[in-house]
Design a protein around this motif. Structure first.
Motif, PDB file in Angstrom:
ATOM      1  N   VAL A  57       0.867  -1.180   0.000  1.00 13.74           N
ATOM      2  CA  VAL A  57       0.000   0.000   0.000  1.00 13.74           C
ATOM      3  C   VAL A  57       0.900   1.224   0.000  1.00 13.74           C
ATOM      4  CG1 VAL A  57      -1.743   1.315   1.251  1.00 13.74           C
ATOM      5  CG2 VAL A  57      -1.859  -1.186   1.227  1.00 13.74           C
ATOM      6  N   ALA A  58       0.785   2.059  -1.033  1.00 17.94           N
ATOM      7  CA  ALA A  58       1.601   3.269  -1.121  1.00 17.94           C
ATOM      8  C   ALA A  58       1.024   4.358  -0.213  1.00 17.94           C
ATOM      9  CB  ALA A  58       1.655   3.772  -2.562  1.00 17.94           C
ATOM     10  N   VAL A  59       1.890   5.007   0.531  1.00 15.23           N
ATOM     11  CA  VAL A  59       1.511   6.100   1.419  1.00 15.23           C
ATOM     12  C   VAL A  59       2.158   7.368   0.882  1.00 15.23           C
ATOM     13  CG1 VAL A  59       1.648   6.994   3.767  1.00 15.23           C
ATOM     14  CG2 VAL A  59       1.381   4.538   3.392  1.00 15.23           C
ATOM     15  N   ASP A  60       1.339   8.365   0.577  1.00 16.44           N
ATOM     16  CA  ASP A  60       1.861   9.584  -0.036  1.00 16.44           C
ATOM     17  C   ASP A  60       1.148  10.794   0.551  1.00 16.44           C
ATOM     18  OD1 ASP A  60       3.049  11.482  -1.600  1.00 16.44           O
ATOM     19  OD2 ASP A  60       1.993  10.959  -3.442  1.00 16.44           O
ATOM     20  N   GLY A  61       1.792  11.472   1.499  1.00 18.95           N
ATOM     21  CA  GLY A  61       1.244  12.704   2.041  1.00 18.95           C
ATOM     22  C   GLY A  61       0.158  12.515   3.074  1.00 18.95           C
ATOM     23  N   TRP A  62       0.053  11.317   3.651  1.00 19.41           N
ATOM     24  CA  TRP A  62      -0.922  11.138   4.720  1.00 19.41           C
ATOM     25  C   TRP A  62      -0.567  12.032   5.902  1.00 19.41           C
ATOM     26  CZ3 TRP A  62      -1.986   5.150   5.352  1.00 19.41           C
ATOM     27  CH2 TRP A  62      -2.471   4.646   4.137  1.00 19.41           C
ATOM     28  N   LEU A  63      -1.589  12.547   6.587  1.00 24.20           N
ATOM     29  CA  LEU A  63      -1.373  13.411   7.748  1.00 24.20           C
ATOM     30  C   LEU A  63      -1.399  12.588   9.024  1.00 24.20           C
ATOM     31  CD1 LEU A  63      -3.655  16.450   6.808  1.00 24.20           C
ATOM     32  CD2 LEU A  63      -1.189  16.210   6.479  1.00 24.20           C
ATOM     33  N   GLY A  64      -0.534  12.944   9.966  1.00 22.05           N
ATOM     34  CA  GLY A  64      -0.508  12.236  11.235  1.00 22.05           C
ATOM     35  C   GLY A  64       0.289  12.999  12.265  1.00 22.05           C
ATOM     36  N   GLU A  65       0.686  12.287  13.312  1.00 19.42           N
ATOM     37  CA  GLU A  65       1.480  12.877  14.378  1.00 19.42           C
ATOM     38  C   GLU A  65       2.371  11.795  14.957  1.00 19.42           C
ATOM     39  OE1 GLU A  65      -1.298  14.168  17.334  1.00 19.42           O
ATOM     40  OE2 GLU A  65      -1.408  12.206  18.261  1.00 19.42           O
ATOM     41  N   GLN A  66       3.417  12.229  15.671  1.00 17.85           N
ATOM     42  CA  GLN A  66       4.251  11.321  16.441  1.00 17.85           C
ATOM     43  C   GLN A  66       4.162  11.755  17.900  1.00 17.85           C
ATOM     44  OE1 GLN A  66       8.475  11.569  15.896  1.00 17.85           O
ATOM     45  NE2 GLN A  66       8.822   9.472  16.567  1.00 17.85           N
ATOM     46  N   ALA A  67       3.721  10.827  18.759  1.00 21.48           N
ATOM     47  CA  ALA A  67       3.509  11.160  20.161  1.00 21.48           C
ATOM     48  C   ALA A  67       4.052  10.049  21.045  1.00 21.48           C
ATOM     49  CB  ALA A  67       2.025  11.377  20.434  1.00 21.48           C
ATOM     50  N   HIS A  68       4.376  10.399  22.283  1.00 15.83           N
ATOM     51  CA  HIS A  68       4.895   9.428  23.244  1.00 15.83           C
ATOM     52  C   HIS A  68       4.209   9.628  24.592  1.00 15.83           C
ATOM     53  CE1 HIS A  68       8.034   8.302  20.448  1.00 15.83           C
ATOM     54  NE2 HIS A  68       8.383   9.568  20.335  1.00 15.83           N
ATOM     55  N   VAL A  69       3.842   8.525  25.240  1.00 17.91           N
ATOM     56  CA  VAL A  69       3.267   8.537  26.579  1.00 17.91           C
ATOM     57  C   VAL A  69       4.183   7.713  27.489  1.00 17.91           C
ATOM     58  CG1 VAL A  69       1.279   7.914  28.005  1.00 17.91           C
ATOM     59  CG2 VAL A  69       0.927   8.716  25.657  1.00 17.91           C
ATOM     60  N   PHE A  70       4.568   8.279  28.619  1.00 23.76           N
ATOM     61  CA  PHE A  70       5.435   7.545  29.536  1.00 23.76           C
ATOM     62  C   PHE A  70       5.185   8.027  30.959  1.00 23.76           C
ATOM     63  CE2 PHE A  70       7.662  11.329  28.194  1.00 23.76           C
ATOM     64  CZ  PHE A  70       8.287  11.790  29.333  1.00 23.76           C
ATOM     65  N   GLY A  71       5.608   7.220  31.909  1.00 24.29           N
ATOM     66  CA  GLY A  71       5.451   7.613  33.306  1.00 24.29           C
ATOM     67  C   GLY A  71       5.272   6.428  34.216  1.00 24.29           C
ATOM     68  N   LYS A  72       4.834   6.717  35.450  1.00 25.39           N
ATOM     69  CA  LYS A  72       4.689   5.697  36.483  1.00 25.39           C
ATOM     70  C   LYS A  72       3.519   4.764  36.233  1.00 25.39           C
ATOM     71  CE  LYS A  72       5.359   6.021  41.135  1.00 25.39           C
ATOM     72  NZ  LYS A  72       5.279   6.649  42.465  1.00 25.39           N
ATOM     73  N   ARG A  73       2.407   5.316  35.767  1.00 22.90           N
ATOM     74  CA  ARG A  73       1.200   4.516  35.583  1.00 22.90           C
ATOM     75  C   ARG A  73       0.239   5.240  34.638  1.00 22.90           C
ATOM     76  NH1 ARG A  73       0.627   6.979  40.551  1.00 22.90           N
ATOM     77  NH2 ARG A  73       1.606   5.231  41.603  1.00 22.90           N
ATOM     78  N   HIS A  74      -0.672   4.481  34.070  1.00 23.28           N
ATOM     79  CA  HIS A  74      -1.774   5.096  33.338  1.00 23.28           C
ATOM     80  C   HIS A  74      -2.764   5.711  34.329  1.00 23.28           C
ATOM     81  CE1 HIS A  74      -0.407   2.316  30.123  1.00 23.28           C
ATOM     82  NE2 HIS A  74      -0.886   3.247  29.319  1.00 23.28           N
ATOM     83  N   SER A  75      -3.499   6.683  33.840  1.00 24.59           N
ATOM     84  CA  SER A  75      -4.622   7.169  34.633  1.00 24.59           C
ATOM     85  C   SER A  75      -5.683   6.077  34.707  1.00 24.59           C
ATOM     86  CB  SER A  75      -5.205   8.429  33.989  1.00 24.59           C
ATOM     87  OG  SER A  75      -6.370   8.841  34.673  1.00 24.59           O
ATOM     88  N   GLN A  76      -6.496   6.116  35.756  1.00 24.14           N
ATOM     89  CA  GLN A  76      -7.603   5.162  35.863  1.00 24.14           C
ATOM     90  C   GLN A  76      -8.681   5.433  34.819  1.00 24.14           C
ATOM     91  OE1 GLN A  76      -7.897   2.481  38.491  1.00 24.14           O
ATOM     92  NE2 GLN A  76      -5.771   2.938  38.017  1.00 24.14           N
ATOM     93  N   ARG A  77      -8.715   6.658  34.320  1.00 24.59           N
ATOM     94  CA  ARG A  77      -9.658   7.033  33.266  1.00 24.59           C
ATOM     95  C   ARG A  77      -8.993   8.077  32.380  1.00 24.59           C
ATOM     96  NH1 ARG A  77     -14.738   9.418  36.028  1.00 24.59           N
ATOM     97  NH2 ARG A  77     -13.316   9.986  37.694  1.00 24.59           N
ATOM     98  N   TRP A  78      -9.255   8.043  31.091  1.00 26.51           N
ATOM     99  CA  TRP A  78      -8.756   9.103  30.221  1.00 26.51           C
ATOM    100  C   TRP A  78      -9.534   9.152  28.900  1.00 26.51           C
ATOM    101  CZ3 TRP A  78      -5.847   4.504  30.221  1.00 26.51           C
ATOM    102  CH2 TRP A  78      -5.590   3.937  28.972  1.00 26.51           C
ATOM    103  N   HIS A  79      -9.446  10.303  28.276  1.00 28.65           N
ATOM    104  CA  HIS A  79      -9.855  10.519  26.895  1.00 28.65           C
ATOM    105  C   HIS A  79      -8.664  11.115  26.148  1.00 28.65           C
ATOM    106  CE1 HIS A  79     -14.486  10.770  27.514  1.00 28.65           C
ATOM    107  NE2 HIS A  79     -14.153   9.622  26.976  1.00 28.65           N
ATOM    108  N   TRP A  80      -8.550  10.769  24.886  1.00 29.75           N
ATOM    109  CA  TRP A  80      -7.553  11.377  24.010  1.00 29.75           C
ATOM    110  C   TRP A  80      -8.169  11.484  22.620  1.00 29.75           C
ATOM    111  CZ3 TRP A  80      -5.528   8.951  19.627  1.00 29.75           C
ATOM    112  CH2 TRP A  80      -4.512   9.655  18.951  1.00 29.75           C
ATOM    113  N   ALA A  81      -7.870  12.575  21.925  1.00 20.54           N
ATOM    114  CA  ALA A  81      -8.373  12.748  20.566  1.00 20.54           C
ATOM    115  C   ALA A  81      -7.424  13.629  19.787  1.00 20.54           C
ATOM    116  CB  ALA A  81      -9.772  13.357  20.568  1.00 20.54           C
ATOM    117  N   GLU A  82      -7.385  13.416  18.476  1.00 25.40           N
ATOM    118  CA  GLU A  82      -6.620  14.299  17.601  1.00 25.40           C
ATOM    119  C   GLU A  82      -7.283  14.332  16.237  1.00 25.40           C
ATOM    120  OE1 GLU A  82      -4.570  13.553  14.832  1.00 25.40           O
ATOM    121  OE2 GLU A  82      -4.478  11.375  14.889  1.00 25.40           O
ATOM    122  N   CYS A  83      -7.137  15.488  15.570  1.00 26.67           N
ATOM    123  CA  CYS A  83      -7.696  15.649  14.232  1.00 26.67           C
ATOM    124  C   CYS A  83      -6.797  16.596  13.438  1.00 26.67           C
ATOM    125  CB  CYS A  83      -9.117  16.206  14.298  1.00 26.67           C
ATOM    126  SG  CYS A  83      -9.953  16.264  12.686  1.00 26.67           S
TER     127      CYS A  83
END
Length: 231
Positions: A57-83
């Motif tokens: 599958v050729a990928v040409d100009g797709w939009l995205g992001e590069q993100a990193h999550v790190f730390g001691k623990r996840h939250s017990q609840r969360w929301h995340w969104a990107e557009c």
């Protein structure tokens, strides 16, 4: 990279062309308490090839992001969104809400980032700012109303339940956390401005992006009716 599982093989060779400078939606000290979320590339164009079972599958100009999550623990609840489909080049939205245990009880912390593509940027990541937005935790979607001194963001991110992919995370403590992810959520948001804190709000711009946003719902309790595909 490459991966293989149960007779299915996939590989990828992708190049990232960064469009916007790095941001830190949450302060780095958050990793000592729970989680830190960083975006070295909040908006990028992707090109290259993805191969699955010998089909390219050729990928040409797709939009995205590069993100990193790190730390001691996840939250017990969360929301995340990107557009990244906000009607003009160079625009990006990322939002993150969590419900950590803080002195005085569980409180919502919410970080919102909006890049308008013309030099205007909203990044509300100071701790006091992160306590301002009003938001609720629901697997049906994420709605928020964030009032700051002169900016106000009112948004909605809603996935189709049939598009959610269930994943099990394991914290260092061994506690499972359940994440439900969609890449096809509906996104809408209004951006309001006012000349001073006592003035009336004025609608500056409205964004609508059907089936064009990423969405995550995280919880310590698994949802009924949605299978957990990865563990």
């Amino acid at each position: 990279g490459a991966i293989a599982s149960d007779g299915v093989e996939a590989s990828w060779n992708l190049n990232f062309d960064s469009v916007l400078p790095p941001i830190a939606p949450t302060p780095e000290w958050g990793a000592r308490v729970a989680t830190c979320f960083l975006e070295p590339r909040p908006l990028l164009r992707i090109s290259g090839t993805i191969t699955e079972n010998n089909q390219d599958v050729a990928v040409d100009g797709w939009l995205g992001e590069q993100a990193h999550v790190f730390g001691k623990r996840h939250s017990q609840r969360w929301h995340w969104a990107e557009c990244k489909h906000l009607g003009a080049p160079g625009r990006a939205f990322t939002g993150f809400a969590a419900w950590p245990s803080l002195p005085g009880g569980v409180r919502t912390v919410t970080s919102l980032y909006l890049e308008l593509g013309d030099g205007r940027r909203i990044l509300r990541n100071r701790f006091r700012e992160m306590l301002k937005p009003v938001t609720e935790h629901s697997p049906d979607g994420w709605e928020f109303d964030a009032e700051y001194a002169r900016d106000r963001l009112v948004g909605s991110v809603r996935p189709d339940p049939d598009d959610l992919i269930g994943i099990t995370y394991h914290d260092p403590s061994g506690q499972p956390i359940y994440c439900y992810h969609s890449e096809l959520a509906d996104f809408s948001m209004q951006y309001h401005r006012r000349s001073k804190p006592s003035a009336e709000w004025r609608l500056e711009e409205e964004f609508t992006a059907p089936k064009s946003a990423s969405f995550e719902y995280g919880s310590a309790t698994a949802l009924e009716g949605i299978p957990l595909l990865l563990s």
